[in-house]
Scaffold this active site. Sequence first.
Site, mmCIF file in Angstrom:
data_model
loop_
_atom_site.group_PDB
_atom_site.id
_atom_site.type_symbol
_atom_site.label_atom_id
_atom_site.label_comp_id
_atom_site.label_asym_id
_atom_site.label_seq_id
_atom_site.Cartn_x
_atom_site.Cartn_y
_atom_site.Cartn_z
ATOM 1 N N LEU A 20 -17.628 25.266 33.401
ATOM 2 C CA LEU A 20 -19.088 25.356 33.456
ATOM 3 C C LEU A 20 -19.562 26.123 34.682
ATOM 4 O O LEU A 20 -20.550 26.847 34.628
ATOM 5 C CB LEU A 20 -19.700 23.950 33.459
ATOM 6 N N LYS A 23 -16.066 17.280 37.641
ATOM 7 C CA LYS A 23 -16.190 18.120 38.832
ATOM 8 C C LYS A 23 -14.914 17.999 39.649
ATOM 9 O O LYS A 23 -14.473 16.910 39.985
ATOM 10 C CB LYS A 23 -17.402 17.685 39.653
ATOM 11 N N GLY A 47 -15.735 29.148 43.651
ATOM 12 C CA GLY A 47 -14.996 30.149 44.410
ATOM 13 C C GLY A 47 -13.679 29.676 44.977
ATOM 14 O O GLY A 47 -13.373 29.926 46.142
ATOM 15 N N GLY A 48 -12.890 29.000 44.186
ATOM 16 C CA GLY A 48 -11.599 28.539 44.649
ATOM 17 C C GLY A 48 -11.638 27.181 45.321
ATOM 18 O O GLY A 48 -10.596 26.579 45.575
ATOM 19 N N PHE A 49 -12.820 26.686 45.623
ATOM 20 C CA PHE A 49 -12.941 25.380 46.272
ATOM 21 C C PHE A 49 -13.034 24.261 45.245
ATOM 22 O O PHE A 49 -12.995 23.087 45.571
ATOM 23 C CB PHE A 49 -14.193 25.379 47.156
ATOM 24 N N GLY A 50 -13.109 24.629 43.998
ATOM 25 C CA GLY A 50 -13.206 23.654 42.932
ATOM 26 C C GLY A 50 -13.996 24.233 41.781
ATOM 27 O O GLY A 50 -14.590 25.306 41.880
ATOM 28 N N THR A 87 -16.280 23.096 37.945
ATOM 29 C CA THR A 87 -16.889 22.077 37.100
ATOM 30 C C THR A 87 -16.541 22.400 35.654
ATOM 31 O O THR A 87 -16.720 23.538 35.208
ATOM 32 C CB THR A 87 -18.415 22.039 37.279
ATOM 33 N N ASP A 134 -29.747 21.345 47.190
ATOM 34 C CA ASP A 134 -29.709 22.560 46.358
ATOM 35 C C ASP A 134 -30.618 22.428 45.138
ATOM 36 O O ASP A 134 -30.194 22.666 44.007
ATOM 37 C CB ASP A 134 -28.271 22.844 45.919
#
Length: 692
Positions: free
Chosen positions: A42, A67, A46-49, A51, A165
Amino acid sequence: MLCCVNPDCQKPLNPDKNNYCHSCKAELIPLLGGRYRPTQVLSDEGGFGRTYLAKDVHKLNECCVVKQFAPKLQGTGPLTKAVELFKQEASRLQELAEHPQIPTLLAYFEQNSYLFLVQQFIDGQNLLKECETRGTYNETEIRQLLLDLLPVLKFIHQRGVIHRDIKPQNIIRRHSDGRLVLIDFGASKVLTATVQTKMGTVIGSHGYTALEQMQDGKAYPASDLFSLGATCFHLLTGVRPSQLWIKQGYGWVASWRQYLTNPGRNEISVSIELGEVLDKLLQLEIQKRYQSADEVITDLTSQLSPLSSVPPTILTPTFTATAANKGSVSSKINIKLKSQLLLGSSILALGLGGVWYFQTRPHTISEYSPSIPEPLSEPIQSQKSKSVSENYFLPKPLKGHYSDVNSVAFSSDGTTLGSASDDKTIKLWNLASGQEIRTLKGHSNWIWTVGFSPDSKTLASGSADMKIKLWNLETGKLIRTLEGHSDGITSVAFSPDGKTLASGSASKDMKIKLWKLETGKLIRTLEGHINGVPSVVFSPDGKTLASGSWDKTIKLWNVETGKLIRTLEGNAESILSVAFAPDGVTLASGSRDKTIKLWNVKTGKLIHTLKGHNDKVNSVAFLPSKSSDGVTLISGSSDKTIKFWNPVTGKEIRTLETGSGYIYAVAISPDGQTIAGGGSGENILKIWQMIN
């Protein structure tokens, strides 16, 4: 298809038969946590995880959101700390998920050196896509958005959580009830900020994020309020703050009004009052900005006139939610929690879920229907139908509430209408003149349910603040406050003799309480449901109490002893509403499974299943037995209709189209000649006079 959960994988989708990813060659994990099958990416951090959309194989492949938190940390110490933080924040998110406009936390776990968080899937469209599809919002819709989301922000801020956000992409209009749901916050966001702070990473989106958050990485409640103001600006003008930020940083904030006029279209009308609210939301200096959601709500509800400066608006079908029947947080507490709750009273006050505006033309009804004499010695099936003449419903709006009306109820003498709203007020209306009699204030949160005593001298109200208040209708003074539930009050009902009040509560509490009206003392607590109780109602003789629950069951209780008589089962989804017929033998129930069921309470047997609605049935009601020869059973649904049924045959008689939105609440006057409806939109409260 099966998704590879390597966050660096460029082509994560794989055929089901693969054991290893065709792209990155990593071993595929068919089931995360032993039950969640990832099927689609979804979003990518950027490589940090990432969803993922996933299916819960333990729940008939029900959709959910997984997530992934994939910190690239050196050594076991930092990773252990990250896991500890993850669990702490997941616990906090679990608390936040008690709110109906925040996705429910389903699970969190560590697997293959990754951390996973599983949340409820919200079936709906985010506001960015909605705006692109239907066009910009007008002032009425912006005010509705603010009044819908500000209580959510208040809820999370009171628990020490800042979203960080807020933007149109992170607000979803839920299909099932039209409510706005705030997504994409919690453990992964907080952890990302914690782990990456030293790298100078800021959580947020350019243009929507407050100055102090961008400069220092520090966020406060006022920071979220700036983002909410930027979101309103975007939806109002169609101009993305992110695009303006690239060109001029925060330069657009002080001159946002210039974007109200765009080439190729007319100037957008914004009242002075709303303009002042947006000005204060968009202040660059945090000290000059609103400091709390309550401050904004106060200005919106007290400084603004009753929409006198706002042109009338009819919501388009793309603005309101489409029919759906997904299990959502609403199945835990459709408050708004509303929203789908039966907000019951002894005079057929019924709660429904969604957005509703009322058509200005009358609706015609002409069919055959039964009229039930009182009392009856036999169940309703034995009654014969007789004809009714053609009836016209003449609508009349009642102006006064500034936010959604969740519950409406008529006094037993038929002279007064009560309405309860998200604006934390109850209003009493003179039915003869349509004028407001008085406003009752005292609850500190949304009011979900109101009901009149049989002698029309007392009004009971239940709120998300977990309190029941009893009001003297003659003076408007508060008589007393009843406390004891550990979650919001979803329904109240007076016994026919006026001596006892029953109350049902939401999913954290799941209890029914019986109160002695004269003293306010608790008589007893009824326990047995395993989910919230959105509807309670006394039988006409006052000896039996029926309760409908989100656990898909109806329970019948002996009022005198508090003992469970029997449990009625047969619905595939949550029970949202129950109502006794005047014969006291027949019980109707409305459910999320789109059906109405008629039960014989003496035998516990199912009489009929009524099918015809295309979405969940939020409300059912029998016309009072002493009313004119009108239709006996009425139901309201999120499919935007009210249907009239012959309970003898189980056949649908007539459908009343309510417009392009949903209904929150309807009530029927004791003489059966007036229908009241509450909802949201331009006409949030309206009565229909029936003329034979």
